[in-house]
Design an enzyme around this catalytic site. Structure first.
Site, PDB file in Angstrom:
ATOM      1  N   LYS A  33      58.153  60.110  57.084  1.00 38.33           N
ATOM      2  CA  LYS A  33      59.985  60.786  57.327  1.00 38.33           C
ATOM      3  C   LYS A  33      60.487  61.677  56.501  1.00 38.33           C
ATOM      4  CE  LYS A  33      62.241  57.736  55.256  1.00 38.33           C
ATOM      5  NZ  LYS A  33      62.788  58.499  54.055  1.00 38.33           N
ATOM      6  N   THR A  34      60.205  61.577  54.903  1.00 35.06           N
ATOM      7  CA  THR A  34      60.544  62.947  54.342  1.00 35.06           C
ATOM      8  C   THR A  34      59.542  64.094  55.147  1.00 35.06           C
ATOM      9  OG1 THR A  34      60.245  61.085  52.621  1.00 35.06           O
ATOM     10  CG2 THR A  34      59.925  63.374  52.222  1.00 35.06           C
ATOM     11  N   ASP A 224      69.468  61.560  55.212  1.00 34.67           N
ATOM     12  CA  ASP A 224      68.361  60.528  55.699  1.00 34.67           C
ATOM     13  C   ASP A 224      68.217  59.173  55.338  1.00 34.67           C
ATOM     14  OD1 ASP A 224      65.478  60.050  55.118  1.00 34.67           O
ATOM     15  OD2 ASP A 224      65.311  61.038  52.953  1.00 34.67           O
ATOM     16  N   GLU A 225      67.935  57.822  55.408  1.00 34.15           N
ATOM     17  CA  GLU A 225      67.569  56.291  54.994  1.00 34.15           C
ATOM     18  C   GLU A 225      69.290  56.329  56.179  1.00 34.15           C
ATOM     19  OE1 GLU A 225      65.444  54.607  54.533  1.00 34.15           O
ATOM     20  OE2 GLU A 225      64.869  55.821  52.536  1.00 34.15           O
ATOM     21  N   GLN A 255      64.356  48.697  58.985  1.00 32.51           N
ATOM     22  CA  GLN A 255      64.238  48.139  57.123  1.00 32.51           C
ATOM     23  C   GLN A 255      65.496  48.148  57.113  1.00 32.51           C
ATOM     24  OE1 GLN A 255      61.074  50.482  54.906  1.00 32.51           O
ATOM     25  NE2 GLN A 255      60.664  51.839  56.930  1.00 32.51           N
ATOM     26  N   ARG A 603      55.160  47.235  52.541  1.00 39.80           N
ATOM     27  CA  ARG A 603      54.566  47.761  51.823  1.00 39.80           C
ATOM     28  C   ARG A 603      53.158  48.212  51.222  1.00 39.80           C
ATOM     29  NH1 ARG A 603      58.201  50.243  52.307  1.00 39.80           N
ATOM     30  NH2 ARG A 603      58.181  49.480  53.858  1.00 39.80           N
TER      31      ARG A 603
END
Length: 656
Positions: A33-34, A224-225, A255, A603
């Site tokens: 994503k980043t 973002d997010e 998420q 994770r």
């Protein structure tokens, strides 16, 4: 020019090369994503978009800085004029120029949580409400209630009914305090963290000229997010983008786990309804986890009805199946986890690559004790943040008074440090100072001492001498680093630390580090504003403790979002614990708990252990039988035999 096709996978490439318009990018866990956002910004710059026409909203300022630094390295283009940072940071900068339209002066102060609680206490007192009556909430609880009404855009009555039913009968009293709190903030020229967002929206909605100017400036908006934004944050973005409609939001509905903070799942799930012409892209290629871990995660999240269907696909080669561990009781669970961690450490696995996750903080108690017994170092992701510590706030209160002489909360903290200055004395002093055009000048005049009670005169004279010493510094020197030095070495604050705290030496070291930190700011106002913002954002924005690389991590799942480890243990995978029983009472609570479980699973990079005790021997009267989490049980029947299940099954009643 960047070779985007070479640098990105096909999913990322399609997003980065879009010409414009409204884009919804559904970025699965570990899907880059980043990287996609970073290359998108670089692509905009290379295509000729001026940096000042780009707005990048993130959930930490550190994330924004990291992305923009990476953009500069990639494109060799300057990013300094890009508006990048948190929603609060962006709102704060807008309000610095336009808050006067709401009745504020340009030098308004920003309250942190402790300041807010003090002001709420003042409102309680002035409201003549008997706060000693049965079950009346303390100021910190009132602050949470008021904040939740802002962030969810709900009525106070609805918030009380849904979250604080035991205070519902106090609805009128709480509403009275909330109203007075709102008034006082304007009178004192201060804003709390929620005000930054709500006032920013008020400025945009109520001032078409300002909106037109900002919308024309920020021609390309990236968020973002997005699954974590609240209603006000989503509104601000929608308002700014309404003219040009060049908006790209990146997030993962799977998420979305922060509804308790006010994040609204509906923002992302209903995005296509708000923007029917939006283009939807999915990033499903996962670079983090093994295929076996992703298979388990996919099977779990597929049970949610309200979602954008996705399937994470692994780039990595085949690994080990996750392990479902059934222990006899919670002590055996702790024993197993500690034993397995010991084995990993002996095989040279770095401590920092091991994490234990849990739904609620108290779930870690037994494990903490076992780790201590085995001398296994661990770090718990909790505690008071650096800038919220008492000695930091003491010292910065002097600086706040210098920059905003009407900052009552800074004055209160400053003066009550001195002998015989309590609430009554301070109220009398402030009643005098508040009426003066410049409270600091009035404080330093001889006439002021006439109204000070005899018992407090010595302490107040000490304070005036300290302030005089600071004021004698020439303006170029009157900066935080020098003020810290003066307070410690000339004005007795070192003695104050020694008299009041058992860890005076470490607190003094903190203050020295604070001075070093402040050097990067050209003006004291900038330093104080940054500190106020830092006390309200993620812990990563503060100083990191040394030695964490030599410790395993114990964390709630909420705090672990966005992080990854080679080995992950998820403990207390029992129904009522994951999902947490009280969370199931919330609307759509089970689906959010399943998303939380999904976050925990994703994770892990190499190996995942899901641990469930069969007995809870201490959390109820007597032993009770526990059943595995429904999130595990709903997956298990999908396969006929154990060899086909998405996890191995270990029963450790005898072995541990």
């Amino acid at each position: 020019m960047i070779d985007y096709e070479k640098e990105l996978n096909p999913e990322q490439y399609r997003v980065v090369m879009e010409e414009g318009g409204v884009l919804l990018v559904l970025a699965g866990a570990g899907s880059g994503k980043t990287r996609t956002l970073t290359y998108r910004v670089a692509r905009l710059l290379e295509s000729g978009i001026p940096p000042e026409n780009i707005l990048l909203a993130t959930f930490t300022n550190k994330a924004a800085r990291s992305m923009l630094n990476r953009v500069e390295c990639l494109s060799n283009l300057y990013t300094g004029k890009i508006m990048g940072g948190t929603f609060h940071h962006i709102a704060h900068l807008i309000l610095r120029n336009h808050a006067f339209r709401l009745g504020y002066r340009g030098n308004f102060s920003i309250l942190d949580s402790e300041d807010s609680h003090q002001l709420i206490n003042t409102c309680i007192s002035e409201s003549k409400i008997d706060s000693k009556i049965s079950k009346f909430p303390k100021s910190n609880v009132l602050g949470e209630i008021i904040s939740l009404t802002f962030n969810t855009q709900s009525s106070l009555e609805d918030v009380l009914q849904a979250k604080y039913p035991f205070f519902y009968h106090l609805n009128n009293e709480i509403e009275q305090i909330a109203f007075l709190y709102s008034q006082k903030k304007i009178e004192l020229n201060v804003m709390d963290f929620d005000d930054l967002l709500s006032n920013c929206r008020r400025v945009l909605v109520g001032n078409p000229d300002i909106l037109e100017n900002l919308s024309r400036r920020y021609q390309h908006i990236l968020v973002d997010e997005y699954q974590d934004v609240n209603v006000i944050q989503a509104d601000i973005i929608d308002i700014l983008a309404c003219g040009h409609r060049n908006l790209m939001v990146v997030g993962d509905d799977s998420q979305s786990i922060y509804s308790f903070r006010g994040a609204s799942f509906s923002n992302i799930i209903n995005f296509p309804q708000r923007y029917p012409d939006c283009k939807i892209y999915k990033l499903e290629t996962n670079y983090r986890s093994t295929p076996e871990i992703l298979h388990l995660a996919n099977l779990s999240i597929n049970n949610n009805e309200n979602q954008f269907p996705k399937e994470l696909k692994a780039v990595r080669n085949k690994g080990m199946r996750p392990v479902m561990v059934y222990a006899q009781n919670v002590l055996k669970q702790a024993d197993f986890v500690a034993q397995r961690i010991s084995e990993l450490i002996r095989s040279d696995m770095p401590h920092s690559e091991i994490a234990v996750l849990y739904r609620a903080h108290y779930h870690s108690m037994e494990l903490q004790m076992e780790l201590v017994r085995r001398d296994i170092p661990f770090d718990i992701r909790s505690g008071i943040r650096f800038f919220e510590q008492a000695h930091i706030k003491d010292v910065t209160s002097y600086m706040r008074v210098l920059t905003n002489s009407h900052d009552e909360l800074a004055w209160r903290r400053l003066l009550t440090m001195y002998p015989k200055v309590g609430k009554v004395t301070f109220d009398k002093i402030w009643d005098y100072l508040a009426k003066k055009e410049n409270s600091l000048e009035a404080f330093m005049e001889n006439e002021f001492m006439r109204i000070v009670p005899a018992a407090a005169k010595t302490g107040i004279e000490q304070c005036r001498k300290t302030m005089q010493t600071i004021l004698e510094l020439q303006l170029p020197e009157r900066m935080p680093e020098k003020i810290v030095d003066v307070l410690l070495n000339k004005c007795g604050y070192r003695s104050y630390l020694q008299e009041n705290y058992s860890d005076a030496v470490s607190r003094e070291e903190d203050l020295i580090q604070l001075g070093i930190f402040s050097v990067q700011f050209e003006r004291m106002e900038d330093f104080l504003n940054e500190l106020a913002l830092l006390t309200n954002v993620a812990k990563e924005e503060g100083f990191e403790e040394e030695g964490k690389e030599n410790k395993i991590i114990l964390s709630t799942i909420h705090q672990a979002k966005g992080l990854e480890w080679s080995y992950v243990f998820v403990i207390w995978c029992a129904d009522g614990m994951i999902p947490l029983q009280r969370a199931l009472k919330e609307p759509s609570g089970e689906e959010e708990e399943r998303r939380l479980f999904y976050v925990a699973l994703t994770r892990a990079k190499d190996q995942l252990y899901l641990c469930c005790p069969a007995l809870d021997y201490s959390r109820a009267s007597g032993n009770i039988m526990l059943t595995p989490s429904r999130f595990i049980n709903e997956i298990a029947p999908l396969s006929v035999g154990d060899e086909n299940r998405p996890f191995e099954q270990w029963t450790l009643y005898a072995e541990y």
